[in-house]
Write a protein that holds these residues in place. Sequence first.
Motif, PDB file in Angstrom:
ATOM      1  N   VAL A1092       0.838  -1.201   0.000  1.00  0.00           N
ATOM      2  CA  VAL A1092       0.000   0.000   0.000  1.00  0.00           C
ATOM      3  C   VAL A1092       0.868   1.244   0.000  1.00  0.00           C
ATOM      4  CG1 VAL A1092      -1.665   1.328   1.334  1.00  0.00           C
ATOM      5  CG2 VAL A1092      -1.951  -1.138   1.101  1.00  0.00           C
ATOM      6  N   GLU A1093       1.896   1.229   0.860  1.00  0.00           N
ATOM      7  CA  GLU A1093       2.793   2.383   0.907  1.00  0.00           C
ATOM      8  C   GLU A1093       3.519   2.564  -0.421  1.00  0.00           C
ATOM      9  OE1 GLU A1093       6.731   3.975   3.309  1.00  0.00           O
ATOM     10  OE2 GLU A1093       5.742   2.111   3.909  1.00  0.00           O
ATOM     11  N   GLN A1094       3.927   1.450  -1.010  1.00  0.00           N
ATOM     12  CA  GLN A1094       4.646   1.524  -2.265  1.00  0.00           C
ATOM     13  C   GLN A1094       3.764   2.109  -3.371  1.00  0.00           C
ATOM     14  OE1 GLN A1094       6.243  -2.206  -3.478  1.00  0.00           O
ATOM     15  NE2 GLN A1094       6.878  -1.498  -5.489  1.00  0.00           N
ATOM     16  N   GLU A1095       2.498   1.688  -3.411  1.00  0.00           N
ATOM     17  CA  GLU A1095       1.593   2.208  -4.436  1.00  0.00           C
ATOM     18  C   GLU A1095       1.303   3.693  -4.215  1.00  0.00           C
ATOM     19  OE1 GLU A1095       0.616   0.803  -7.103  1.00  0.00           O
ATOM     20  OE2 GLU A1095       1.541  -1.121  -6.663  1.00  0.00           O
ATOM     21  N   LEU A1096       1.128   4.051  -2.956  1.00  0.00           N
ATOM     22  CA  LEU A1096       0.884   5.460  -2.664  1.00  0.00           C
ATOM     23  C   LEU A1096       2.083   6.316  -3.048  1.00  0.00           C
ATOM     24  CD1 LEU A1096      -0.919   5.265   0.796  1.00  0.00           C
ATOM     25  CD2 LEU A1096      -1.916   5.986  -1.370  1.00  0.00           C
ATOM     26  N   ALA A1097       3.284   5.842  -2.709  1.00  0.00           N
ATOM     27  CA  ALA A1097       4.487   6.603  -3.034  1.00  0.00           C
ATOM     28  C   ALA A1097       4.707   6.669  -4.544  1.00  0.00           C
ATOM     29  CB  ALA A1097       5.704   5.968  -2.351  1.00  0.00           C
ATOM     30  N   TRP A1098       4.429   5.553  -5.211  1.00  0.00           N
ATOM     31  CA  TRP A1098       4.585   5.523  -6.673  1.00  0.00           C
ATOM     32  C   TRP A1098       3.657   6.532  -7.336  1.00  0.00           C
ATOM     33  CZ3 TRP A1098       1.562   4.503 -10.878  1.00  0.00           C
ATOM     34  CH2 TRP A1098       2.223   4.212 -12.087  1.00  0.00           C
ATOM     35  N   LYS A1099       2.434   6.565  -6.883  1.00  0.00           N
ATOM     36  CA  LYS A1099       1.477   7.498  -7.471  1.00  0.00           C
ATOM     37  C   LYS A1099       1.799   8.930  -7.075  1.00  0.00           C
ATOM     38  CE  LYS A1099      -3.426   8.406  -8.119  1.00  0.00           C
ATOM     39  NZ  LYS A1099      -3.211   8.535  -9.570  1.00  0.00           N
ATOM     40  N   ALA A1100       2.294   9.126  -5.848  1.00  0.00           N
ATOM     41  CA  ALA A1100       2.627  10.480  -5.409  1.00  0.00           C
ATOM     42  C   ALA A1100       3.735  11.080  -6.258  1.00  0.00           C
ATOM     43  CB  ALA A1100       3.028  10.464  -3.937  1.00  0.00           C
ATOM     44  N   HIS A1192      10.884   4.109  -1.945  1.00  0.00           N
ATOM     45  CA  HIS A1192       9.439   4.265  -1.967  1.00  0.00           C
ATOM     46  C   HIS A1192       8.909   4.833  -3.274  1.00  0.00           C
ATOM     47  CE1 HIS A1192       9.389   3.221   2.212  1.00  0.00           C
ATOM     48  NE2 HIS A1192      10.252   4.183   2.490  1.00  0.00           N
ATOM     49  N   PHE A1193       9.773   5.178  -4.188  1.00  0.00           N
ATOM     50  CA  PHE A1193       9.323   5.713  -5.462  1.00  0.00           C
ATOM     51  C   PHE A1193      10.011   4.946  -6.591  1.00  0.00           C
ATOM     52  CE2 PHE A1193       9.018   8.938  -2.272  1.00  0.00           C
ATOM     53  CZ  PHE A1193       7.750   9.433  -2.464  1.00  0.00           C
ATOM     54  N   PRO A1194       9.603   3.705  -6.844  1.00  0.00           N
ATOM     55  CA  PRO A1194      10.292   2.901  -7.866  1.00  0.00           C
ATOM     56  C   PRO A1194      10.079   3.470  -9.256  1.00  0.00           C
ATOM     57  CG  PRO A1194       8.295   1.823  -7.135  1.00  0.00           C
ATOM     58  CD  PRO A1194       8.487   3.002  -6.240  1.00  0.00           C
ATOM     59  N   ARG A1195      11.143   3.458 -10.010  1.00  0.00           N
ATOM     60  CA  ARG A1195      11.063   3.895 -11.396  1.00  0.00           C
ATOM     61  C   ARG A1195      10.631   2.717 -12.262  1.00  0.00           C
ATOM     62  NH1 ARG A1195      10.930   9.307 -11.157  1.00  0.00           N
ATOM     63  NH2 ARG A1195      12.513  10.064  -9.704  1.00  0.00           N
TER      64      ARG A1195
END
Length: 1508
Positions: A1092-1100, A1192-1195
Amino acid sequence: MGGRSTLAGMEVPVIGSDSVKWVELSVPSSSSFSSYGTAASPPFAPLTEDYASSSVIKDPPIYLIWRIHKTLPHALELLELSANKDFPTIGLRITFPEPLSPFAFVCRNQISYSPKHPYVLYVLTVTGVAYLLKLGNISTYSSSSVFPPDELLEFNIQAFSNHGAITTVAATAGCLVVGFSDGSVSCFQLGILEQSAPGFVHELQDDSGIGRLWGIISRGRSVGAVQDLFIYEVHGKQLLFVLHSDGILRVWDCKSYSKIFSHTMSNPGLAGNFYTRATFRRLWVGQTDNKTSVIPLAILFNQTSEVSSEMIGVYGLHCNFGDRTVISLDPSVQHMPLEEERCIDVKLTSDKIWILKDTGLVFQSLFPTVNVEEEQCFALQEEFVADQLFQSREQSLDDLLWITHSVFSSAKDHMVPFVSSIFLRKLLCPGVYHNISLRATLLDYNRHWTDSEFQSLTADGLRKEILSLIEYEGSTEIPTISYCWKNFCTRYFHNWCNYNAPCSLHLDSLSGAVGLIRKNSFSLFRGLEDIERLINGSSDELGDLASFGLDLFDDDLEYVILSDMLRCVIGVSRRLSKTASAVFFESFVSTSVLSSEEVLPCLLKILVTGYGSSVSKIHMSDIGADIAWEKKLADHKTLRKFSIDMLVSLQTLCNKAATWGKVLNVIESFLKFLVPRKITHNFDAEILSSVNASVLVQAATQISKVMFESALDMLLFLNYLVKISGQIHMPHDDISRIQLELVPMIEEIVSEWVIIHFFATTPSQLAAIEDFSSQLSLLQIDSNVCRRSWDEKLGKCHFTLAFILVLSVQSSSVQHNHLSSKSLPNSLDIMNSMRDFSSWIIWGKSGESSAFLSHSTELALILLRHGQYDAVEYLLTTVESHLRKEKTSQSIQDTDGRWCILHHLLGCCLLAQAQSVAHGVVKEKKVNEAVRCFFCASSGKGASQALQSLSDEVGFPHLRFSGASDAAWKLHYYQWAMQIFEQYNISEGACQFALAALEQVDESLITKDGNYDRDPLCESAATIKGRLWANVFKFTLDLNRFYDAYCAIITNPDEESKYICLRRFIIVLYECGAMKILCGGQLPFIGLSDKVEQELAWKAERSDILVKPNLYKLLYAFEMHRHNWRRAAGYMYLYSTRLRNEAVLKDYLNTSLVLQERLNGLSAAINALHLVHPAYAWIDPLLEGNTLQNEHFPRKKARTMEEQTAAGNDILPQRQQSYIDIVKLENEFVLTSAEYLLSLANIRWTFTEVHRAPSDLVDLLVQRNLYDMSFTVLLRFFRGSALKRELERVFCAMSLKCCPNKVDSSSVRDDLRTQGLLLTSSKNEVVIHGSANLVPATQQYKGNSEWETLEIYLEKYRCFHAKLPVIVAETLLSADPEIELPLWLVQMFKDGRRGRTWGMTGKESNPASLFRLYVDYGRYTEATNLLLDYIESFASVRPADIINRKKPLAVWFPYTAIEHLWCKLEEFISSGRMVDHCDKLKTLLHGALLKHLQLLRVDSDDVPSAAH
């Protein structure tokens, strides 16, 4: 007419004939016409009257109808009608320069025939100008155009005749015959010869041969004016029949212009001296009887006595067509008196005469063999319309109110909509609805439309308009609404009769069809059903029931029983009147709160006990107590009479039959007579849309109404027998037989006729554009032109549901091909086609008794194909209700899957309806019913085979299934239903079927041997469940059931699908503003927290930084809820950093909002770090490629192993080389705050580092009066002497703002260092460096002046630097030596003394400092006063303090400054400036110092004494 009149048929309007769009075509006026016709000239021909006629052009028959209206005297309307096509929607309206005489003739163009001009038209104006127009097909003309002059001939009769005025005109192809007032007749070869050519005009004269030599004697006796002309062709000869006003009838040969017959008709008024005088008015000629060679002839007499009346005389002319034509008059004459009725038109055949009167159409055989011939009559549509609109008798509307009050005794709020629905249904019923009449009625209520606007109104649109008008005229109370409806219907009926008056008859010699041309419509006539003749016959005629087609019995007693029973049924019908059937039908077909099963007991209660006291009370408040009481008594009297008559009649009936069982046998036999006839069809040809189809639909409306009312009367009668069974001594077995056998039988009959009447009267539903079936029909797959025009007709009042069904009816052979004939149908054809149609609706093609269930599904498929969902729902629910009454649930399903098909189609219908309904209770109900129907369809026997037999033409995907087990079938069907609900965006139903499909997955994969299916081509259970759970997730998410959606995620066995759903879940929560659910701890994150955190950070990272809600804030909340303070702080600092960087790159217009967000982010980060132990209160630097960002922000590209290994754990206390702690965050917060405040003042400034404040920041803040922020920056970034130095600079600037007249910065002392801080302006405004705009200064404190601001801040910050008052005072005096220092500032100096000291001692800001400033800046008076004040206070201490004053070092005065003041005063005196004033100050100073020194000497002497 010399015999009794019996009803033989009814008028059947051609639906749509009242809605013709006219193509306007004008005939140009010529110059020759203007010389003869002027406005003042008298008319030369008969004046304009309402006139209509028709002609038939054969091979194939084309019917031409034309009209002239008295209200439109210059125009002629022309219609081109073909029996195998729709009634034309476009007609030709030709406008002439002058009013038209009531004559026109249209025929085939035999003069110069060409495909371009197939017709010719003859017309005559009132000034005697005749026109011949060569007409093309109507479709070739465009509106508002001028008729081509080269296709027009104009001829002025006055120029060729001196015989007086024109009295009548007739025409045939190439010949115009004109009769004049002097009795002469002229023939004009108009169109054949030129007007100047010899032989163009022929006058028909009596003299011939040698008689011409006798001159005037040979002319014979004069004749009366020509009254009527008639041209008739027989045996290739064209005969002209001429009727003169004096009764002379002549027949001329139009080819040789010779007279072949002349006879003076006898005056019928002379016979028996019955009339005193008779006038010959009209002449009609019928078809020749080939056997007898008799030409029938009818003459209309206008007989005048005390009361004017009319009579028709029928004559026979014997013809002998040999070498010489000989005509003789038959001596037998048939007189037909019309009494007080008015004759409109007459048509004759060889053996019949048709007379159109204003009260109806009658026909009779010509020259009957018996003395008394029974006259047959046909009812006109006026009678039907009056009956529908409660205009037939005064009491009918009151009956409606009384019945509705009784029915709605417990639901008064629904009474008004129910009554309005009845009226609207009747107004828009085919045959009652008339386009022009309704528009005229609405115009009476000031409702105006253009032609295109009104023609575009659908049935629903008309309902809304009429209902809004009624509601506007009245209130919501039932009496007022009923009164408004009564007025509206009365006006409408009046307009209907006025705008639709009968004009002429049309007789089709090819088919024997008889038509009626009205002012704005066209009709045909049909025969009667046996039941109609029975109902319309008198009670006396019931004795001969065999003549009505009731050949049911062999025993005459049974006919007697049936006759008496029918009299009882008629009594029941008259007691309730026809309004009871209207109420029952409305409850049967509408969605009212009361069903027909609830209405029936109310009607029975009225029959047994009357209307009741509650209804009387309601009427008492409406019409008054007296009238209500009279009505109550009348009703009670009527009830008593009815009850007694029924008891006597029933007792007599029982006595004749001996037992009630025999009566019931007769009733059962009669009920079969009411059942729709069964006709076995062997269809092979499709019926096309045509005029005949329109006639069929209207006939079905009329007949089904009568049959329904008759069946309802029987139903009420049978239930009435049960109600009073005790009074008539009916055995219990017979009562049970009625309830269990006869009542269900008649209820089924009622339902069948209601369905037929519903189809015939209910306008079709307008298909929605987004509807799939509508889109399918727009593809125009077939080449049928009629079908392609359906979309334009759907929703119109004229295009009822029956039209859709009629176009699906097929006929087997020529003798039954009633509708596809090229000729107009006669009365028998209409009846046969109506029987075929009603049989097909109820029994289908086969005519089997059990076919209604299967055929109802066929009807439903047809209606579904055209988007008629409301009709399908009504049909299938009616059938379902009937079947539930008739059979048990188990027996219903044993019908080869038909029960499943019924529910499947009903579910499709309800689903389509739910799509078009707005969200609410109705939509929810439709969805729930659709779900129920689909579940019922899937669970029935034979469902798989039955449902796969349905085609996909109805607009729903075809069911293709190849499995074997029931579970596999249900899985397939539930997935199909799920997709259908998804297609219609109804997630609730789709979710239910997805869950139902999940229950079938495991069982569907089990083979017959009990093992799982191992077929590699088949999907695994996990894959199927993953797909279905993903669908459950989607549907629950669409319904905003977020908890259920999350449960579907964690239940999904497919990991890939699970993570895809999780991402979608986060996106939807974000878009719906429901992220609180995710971040508030409401959902259990079972191993999904990191995802969940990963998806939120990715979208952010990939979202706009200013989008709302902000994902960084959501991440902050998410981490804070998990007590991960450092991550929370890191996300908020990242948010602030992105805002700062992107603000520079994107140059946001609203910079202040961005800065405010940065401040919020920094504040949140600081607060989060304060929750961490000081040893861990830091976060990693958020630069490009930092650890936090990588983690937390994967490319899109995968991270390397080294990068993954290098990702540090943020809970370790070791700090890396570069870090961000609370101090740095607070520094950045302060600088960002300053930037924010400057942005509000329209000053763009930013910083590059957070370790120190830029040199220009404090100056900018002070310039904009942002003192709080400036002092915050100073205290945050400066310490020690640097802080004092900056404070001095700030207060110098603040002090200068208080000066009324600012000085240039060069005049201020260099140590104040104000250069670059302020610049003066002539406008007393502040000029900012680098800014071209002048911005007014603002203050942070709401003081009255700059002085208050200076006082507040000086008081607040002098604790940091005690010398600030000195700086302020020195700055003020430097700027303006004459300025008066404020009292509060002086007081700060005076309050600065040290404790236990006297004189002018103290801190840095002490009285001595103020004294020196006064002296330095030439303020000698203030300095002297200040010194005198302190010397005096020193001398006047309290006795208790004298001992302390005498202590060493207790007193100090600035003696050096005093000495300096003394010198300055002497300098002034010596220089001659202010001598008196300075001398005075010097004297005061000298005296004060002398006293002070004496006091000091005394205190000094006392010190040693005090020591001893």
